[in-house]
Design an enzyme around this catalytic site. Structure first.
Site, PDB file in Angstrom:
ATOM      1  N   GLY A 244       0.812  -1.213   0.000  1.00  0.00           N
ATOM      2  CA  GLY A 244       0.000   0.000   0.000  1.00  0.00           C
ATOM      3  C   GLY A 244       0.840   1.256   0.000  1.00  0.00           C
TER       4      GLY A 244
ATOM      5  N   HIS B 112       4.724   2.114  -7.885  1.00  0.00           N
ATOM      6  CA  HIS B 112       3.752   1.010  -7.919  1.00  0.00           C
ATOM      7  C   HIS B 112       2.869   1.112  -9.159  1.00  0.00           C
ATOM      8  CE1 HIS B 112       4.180   1.457  -3.374  1.00  0.00           C
ATOM      9  NE2 HIS B 112       4.520   0.204  -3.572  1.00  0.00           N
TER      10      HIS B 112
ATOM     11  N   SER C 240       7.433   4.350  -0.499  1.00  0.00           N
ATOM     12  CA  SER C 240       6.373   4.690   0.465  1.00  0.00           C
ATOM     13  C   SER C 240       6.976   5.360   1.688  1.00  0.00           C
ATOM     14  CB  SER C 240       5.624   3.427   0.887  1.00  0.00           C
ATOM     15  OG  SER C 240       5.122   2.777  -0.254  1.00  0.00           O
TER      16      SER C 240
END
Ligand code: PAF
Length: 282
Positions: free
Chosen positions: A32, A38, A187
């Protein structure tokens, strides 16, 4: 509409329907906090396959006790939307209880590759990664799986596992996506304050210096590593885990650059650990 799937059973049923319909499945495993890196994987999976699955799961078993599991950024609604915008059909976001049923005690161990580079500083990390990725491969049974070169060692250990354990998926590694000033997207960049963000440029700049040394004819790995360390050394607060020049397949340190090498580094800025790498063919 991108469908949100939270149970293993439903994901397996959807995968089975795709198989019956003769569809190929592209898979992008993530934790995530999706960013452009991504999304480049999702777009490529979309272009290559009939069906695209993105998993969003922060895997507790790949974090050490002193690491950032608790503060790791989590925003499933935003990730769901972003994955959809890049072409995902399904976002698979299981809970911990779903992924690790009570009494869980089976892990994947690999002998050599996980002991190198990051593995020296993150004991157990690749055991956690390989275990969750194998579980995800069993659930999604992807035709192709997509990983970013940013986690170079991870893509090597996963490709090895996929071959060793006949996972039946083609492991595709795609180039690092960088910010305009060169910082590799991650991230964990969300943790960086203004000063950290500026200091973090020492990673990509050190790699550029290392590559330039090779292009200028330097073949002694120690000299290349020293040049990279010199750039990082200008950021006094940077705490280096490693700066290395390694073989792209075995990840073993090379002494003399004869073929393609990976320049790789990991360091801490305050509480944030950052990694970056560059493949260089002399
Ligand atoms: O690269 C990541 O985000 C994770 O290590 C992965 C491959 C999704 C496994 O948890």
């Amino acid at each position: 509409m991108t469908r949100l799937v939270t149970t293993v059973e439903e994901m397996q049923a959807l995968r089975e329907s795709a198989r019956v319909e003769g569809k190929t499945v592209g898979f992008v495993p993530t934790m995530g906090a999706l960013h452009e890196g991504h999304l480049s994987l999702v777009r490529r999976a979309r272009a290559d396959n009939d069906t695209v699955v993105v998993s969003v799961y922060v895997n507790p078993f790949q974090f050490g006790p002193q690491e950032d599991l608790q503060r790791y950024p989590r925003d499933l609604p935003a990730d769901h939307k972003l994955a959809g915008s890049a072409g995902a059909d399904f976002v698979f976001a299981p809970t911990d209880a779903e992924m690790y049923p009570a009494g869980f005690q089976t892990y994947v161990e690999q002998f050599t590759l996980p002991k190198r580079l990051c593995g020296r500083f993150r004991p157990g990390h690749f055991r956690g990664v390989l275990t969750v990725v194998l579980k995800l491969f069993h659930i999604v049974r992807p035709t192709r799986s997509y990983f970013g070169q940013k986690d170079y060692q991870q893509s090597v250990v996963i490709r090895r596992m996929a071959g060793d354990l006949h996972c039946g998926t083609e492991v595709v590694t795609l180039p690092i996506v960088r910010e305009e000033d060169g910082l590799a997207m991650s991230s964990r960049n969300r943790y960086l304050g203004v000063r950290d963000r500026k200091d973090a440029l020492c990673l990509s700049e050190a790699l550029v210096i290392g590559e330039a040394a090779i292009r200028n004819g330097e073949r002694k790995a120690s000299a290349i590593v020293d040049a990279m360390r010199e750039r990082i050394g200008r950021v006094k607060r940077a705490r280096i885990d490693y700066v290395a020049c390694v073989d792209p397949e075995t990840l073993a340190a090379v002494k003399t650059v004869e073929g393609t090498v990976v320049l790789a580094l990991a360091l801490h800025l305050g509480k944030t650990r950052l990694i970056d790498n560059r493949l260089v063919a002399p």
